[in-house]
Design a protein around this motif. Structure first.
Motif, PDB file in Angstrom:
ATOM      1  N   GLN A 179       0.831  -1.201   0.000  1.00  0.00           N
ATOM      2  CA  GLN A 179       0.000   0.000   0.000  1.00  0.00           C
ATOM      3  C   GLN A 179       0.866   1.252   0.000  1.00  0.00           C
ATOM      4  OE1 GLN A 179      -2.819  -0.548  -1.200  1.00  0.00           O
ATOM      5  NE2 GLN A 179      -4.225   0.134   0.405  1.00  0.00           N
ATOM      6  N   ASP A 180       1.940   1.246   0.791  1.00  0.00           N
ATOM      7  CA  ASP A 180       2.886   2.363   0.756  1.00  0.00           C
ATOM      8  C   ASP A 180       3.422   2.566  -0.651  1.00  0.00           C
ATOM      9  OD1 ASP A 180       2.611   2.710   3.471  1.00  0.00           O
ATOM     10  OD2 ASP A 180       4.491   1.697   4.004  1.00  0.00           O
ATOM     11  N   ASN A 181       3.722   1.454  -1.304  1.00  0.00           N
ATOM     12  CA  ASN A 181       4.301   1.540  -2.659  1.00  0.00           C
ATOM     13  C   ASN A 181       3.293   2.102  -3.651  1.00  0.00           C
ATOM     14  OD1 ASN A 181       6.368   0.910  -4.732  1.00  0.00           O
ATOM     15  ND2 ASN A 181       4.822  -0.557  -5.417  1.00  0.00           N
TER      16      ASN A 181
ATOM     17  N   LEU B  34      -4.722  -6.118  -0.078  1.00  0.00           N
ATOM     18  CA  LEU B  34      -3.453  -6.625  -0.613  1.00  0.00           C
ATOM     19  C   LEU B  34      -2.288  -5.812  -0.090  1.00  0.00           C
ATOM     20  CD1 LEU B  34      -4.478  -7.324  -4.318  1.00  0.00           C
ATOM     21  CD2 LEU B  34      -4.472  -8.893  -2.379  1.00  0.00           C
ATOM     22  N   ASN B  35      -2.186  -5.727   1.228  1.00  0.00           N
ATOM     23  CA  ASN B  35      -1.076  -4.995   1.818  1.00  0.00           C
ATOM     24  C   ASN B  35       0.212  -5.805   1.738  1.00  0.00           C
ATOM     25  OD1 ASN B  35      -0.377  -2.508   2.976  1.00  0.00           O
ATOM     26  ND2 ASN B  35      -0.163  -3.472   4.984  1.00  0.00           N
ATOM     27  N   GLN B  36       0.056  -7.116   1.634  1.00  0.00           N
ATOM     28  CA  GLN B  36       1.206  -8.004   1.474  1.00  0.00           C
ATOM     29  C   GLN B  36       0.857  -9.086   0.464  1.00  0.00           C
ATOM     30  OE1 GLN B  36       2.139  -9.328   5.529  1.00  0.00           O
ATOM     31  NE2 GLN B  36       4.019  -8.117   5.422  1.00  0.00           N
ATOM     32  N   ALA B  37       1.861  -9.544  -0.260  1.00  0.00           N
ATOM     33  CA  ALA B  37       1.653 -10.635  -1.210  1.00  0.00           C
ATOM     34  C   ALA B  37       1.709 -11.970  -0.475  1.00  0.00           C
ATOM     35  CB  ALA B  37       2.733 -10.598  -2.295  1.00  0.00           C
ATOM     36  N   PRO B  38       1.034 -13.002  -1.021  1.00  0.00           N
ATOM     37  CA  PRO B  38       1.120 -14.326  -0.402  1.00  0.00           C
ATOM     38  C   PRO B  38       2.568 -14.811  -0.354  1.00  0.00           C
ATOM     39  CG  PRO B  38      -0.627 -14.252  -2.048  1.00  0.00           C
ATOM     40  CD  PRO B  38       0.142 -12.987  -2.179  1.00  0.00           C
ATOM     41  N   GLN B  39       2.867 -15.617   0.624  1.00  0.00           N
ATOM     42  CA  GLN B  39       4.213 -16.144   0.790  1.00  0.00           C
ATOM     43  C   GLN B  39       4.669 -16.846  -0.493  1.00  0.00           C
ATOM     44  OE1 GLN B  39       5.854 -15.592   3.638  1.00  0.00           O
ATOM     45  NE2 GLN B  39       7.743 -16.518   2.889  1.00  0.00           N
ATOM     46  N   GLY B  40       5.836 -16.446  -0.988  1.00  0.00           N
ATOM     47  CA  GLY B  40       6.411 -17.105  -2.160  1.00  0.00           C
ATOM     48  C   GLY B  40       5.935 -16.570  -3.489  1.00  0.00           C
ATOM     49  N   PHE B  41       5.006 -15.585  -3.503  1.00  0.00           N
ATOM     50  CA  PHE B  41       4.501 -15.057  -4.774  1.00  0.00           C
ATOM     51  C   PHE B  41       5.598 -14.251  -5.473  1.00  0.00           C
ATOM     52  CE2 PHE B  41       2.727 -11.525  -7.218  1.00  0.00           C
ATOM     53  CZ  PHE B  41       1.968 -12.220  -8.146  1.00  0.00           C
ATOM     54  N   ALA B  42       5.733 -14.450  -6.778  1.00  0.00           N
ATOM     55  CA  ALA B  42       6.709 -13.700  -7.587  1.00  0.00           C
ATOM     56  C   ALA B  42       6.215 -13.653  -9.020  1.00  0.00           C
ATOM     57  CB  ALA B  42       8.088 -14.356  -7.521  1.00  0.00           C
ATOM     58  N   THR B  43       6.750 -12.714  -9.811  1.00  0.00           N
ATOM     59  CA  THR B  43       6.424 -12.627 -11.235  1.00  0.00           C
ATOM     60  C   THR B  43       7.728 -12.565 -12.027  1.00  0.00           C
ATOM     61  OG1 THR B  43       6.455 -10.261 -11.681  1.00  0.00           O
ATOM     62  CG2 THR B  43       4.544 -11.106 -10.508  1.00  0.00           C
ATOM     63  N   GLN B  44       7.606 -12.675 -13.344  1.00  0.00           N
ATOM     64  CA  GLN B  44       8.788 -12.654 -14.213  1.00  0.00           C
ATOM     65  C   GLN B  44       8.908 -11.331 -14.957  1.00  0.00           C
ATOM     66  OE1 GLN B  44      11.030 -15.190 -14.169  1.00  0.00           O
ATOM     67  NE2 GLN B  44       9.694 -15.971 -12.553  1.00  0.00           N
ATOM     68  N   ARG B  45       8.343 -10.262 -14.432  1.00  0.00           N
ATOM     69  CA  ARG B  45       8.318  -8.985 -15.137  1.00  0.00           C
ATOM     70  C   ARG B  45       9.648  -8.227 -15.019  1.00  0.00           C
ATOM     71  NH1 ARG B  45       3.302  -8.202 -17.803  1.00  0.00           N
ATOM     72  NH2 ARG B  45       1.712  -9.350 -16.675  1.00  0.00           N
ATOM     73  N   ILE B  46       9.924  -7.399 -16.048  1.00  0.00           N
ATOM     74  CA  ILE B  46      11.124  -6.552 -15.992  1.00  0.00           C
ATOM     75  C   ILE B  46      10.796  -5.116 -16.392  1.00  0.00           C
ATOM     76  CG2 ILE B  46      12.834  -8.375 -16.324  1.00  0.00           C
ATOM     77  CD1 ILE B  46      12.923  -7.640 -19.280  1.00  0.00           C
TER      78      ILE B  46
END
Length: 379
Positions: free
Chosen positions: A65-67, A151-163
């Motif tokens: 949320q800060d982001n 959605l203040n935090q993402a689920p544990q282990g969540f990641a994406t392949q974006r650049i």
């Protein structure tokens, strides 16, 4: 891209932006007094000062949320600063003759490369954040209109392949083809030419070359070089449009083609744009990289007609290609040098011009910026 990396990116941008703005504020303060009182340059100074003051007071980014709040603020700042280039152009044009040309050119180049660096950091982080949230929304099965409050935090282990805005697989030939089509359409419309009548652009050499870059930056460079080539070829051979063609000439193109040659080595990519425009006037040639020579200063006055410019190829559709700002070639070199490359121009009097673009191919060159102005001994 994990949540921790996204938060780290936010705090890096949050720390870098005020530092880079502070150095540019210092550059303004070293200008001669007569330049510092120019209303257009003062507008830019005030924009930079307000942004610096706003960013330096920001608390650390700790949550998603800060982001999101941080990205909203950065986006507003980017929009507000889209008036910087016209204001700089008008200010510099009015200071020509009052301040040493070398000093103004150095100031302008530093302002532009620093501006590119800040916008690159900001746009990259905003793109990463938007892509992260989009993928997170999909991961959680949320509808487009559902709130992100939970959605203040993402689920544990969540990641994406974006650049973000960086592309690792840019096709030099494809970007050149796209730029050539846009420029041809603009010039055909401006000169009332039939579709397909603009000079043909032939792309040859290593046409399968791929490299890492921000596509908008390379596209801007190629757009400006091709626009210059096509414009001057059309001017030189304009009488061919009025001449009645012979039987042998019927169906033949009215203008000689522009040849674009791509050469890729392991570490670099080179592009040569060759035309038959007749070359550059010897009196004009020494001034093509300057912002303050009398001829350039007159062109910079055209910035009075526009309020915003971000130096992106998409803006070309909103401005007539027949209006010159004297800005495209120097700005193309600034883009190339930011990435550790260069743009050079060689004139062949009576024949044409060869323009060369050199860029690192691997995307592993540190951004080419000098943070502080050179200080005189004893300061």
């Amino acid at each position: 891209l994990t949540e921790d990396k996204l938060i780290a990116s936010a705090n890096y941008v949050r720390g870098e932006l005020p530092v880079r703005l502070a150095h540019r504020i210092s550059d303004f303060q070293y200008l001669p007094y007569i330049a510092g009182t120019n209303p257009h340059l003062k507008t830019v100074y005030d924009l930079y000062w307000r942004a610096f003051d706003e960013f330096r007071k920001l608390p650390p980014v700790k949550t998603l949320q800060d982001n999101r709040r941080f990205c909203d603020m950065v986006s507003r700042n980017l929009l507000e600063h889209s008036q910087v280039i016209p204001q700089l152009g008008m200010g510099v044009s009015e200071c020509a003759g009052l301040v040493a040309p070398d000093e103004i050119d150095r100031f302008m180049s530093q302002m532009l490369v620093s501006r590119i660096s800040r916008r690159t950091l900001a746009e990259q982080h905003i793109a990463l954040s938007q892509q992260f949230d989009d993928d997170l929304r999909t991961h959680l099965g949320l509808a487009v209109d559902e709130s992100f409050d939970q959605l203040n935090q993402a689920p544990q282990g969540f990641a994406t392949q974006r650049i973000g805005i960086v592309r690792a697989d840019c096709s030099a030939a494809q970007i050149i083809h796209d730029s050539a089509m846009r420029v041809a359409e603009l010039l055909e419309d401006a000169h009332s030419l039939p579709p397909g009548a603009a000079p043909q652009v032939i792309v040859e050499g290593h046409t399968d070359a791929m490299f890492m870059c921000i596509p908008e930056h390379f596209s801007y460079i190629m757009h400006e070089l091709l626009k210059n080539s096509m414009t001057h070829v059309i001017r030189r051979f304009a009488t061919r449009l009025d001449d009645k063609p012979s039987a042998e000439q019927a169906g033949a193109p009215a203008f000689p083609p522009i040849r674009v040659t791509i050469c890729a080595s392991h570490a670099d990519i080179m592009v040569r744009v060759s035309d038959q425009s007749g070359g550059i006037d010897p009196e004009v040639l020494p001034c093509i990289w300057s912002f303050t020579q009398p001829a350039k200063a007159r062109r910079l006055h055209n910035f009075h007609a526009i309020q915003r410019m971000e130096a992106k190829p998409a803006e070309a559709t909103t401005m007539s290609p027949l209006v010159s700002f004297g800005f495209g070639l120097p700005m193309s070199r600034v883009y190339a040098k930011y990435w550790g490359g260069n743009v050079n121009v060689h004139s062949l009097p009576g024949y044409g011009v060869d323009a060369y673009v050199q860029l690192p191919r691997l995307g592993n060159v540190v951004e080419n910026i000098s943070a502080r102005r050179a200080q005189a001994h004893g300061d």
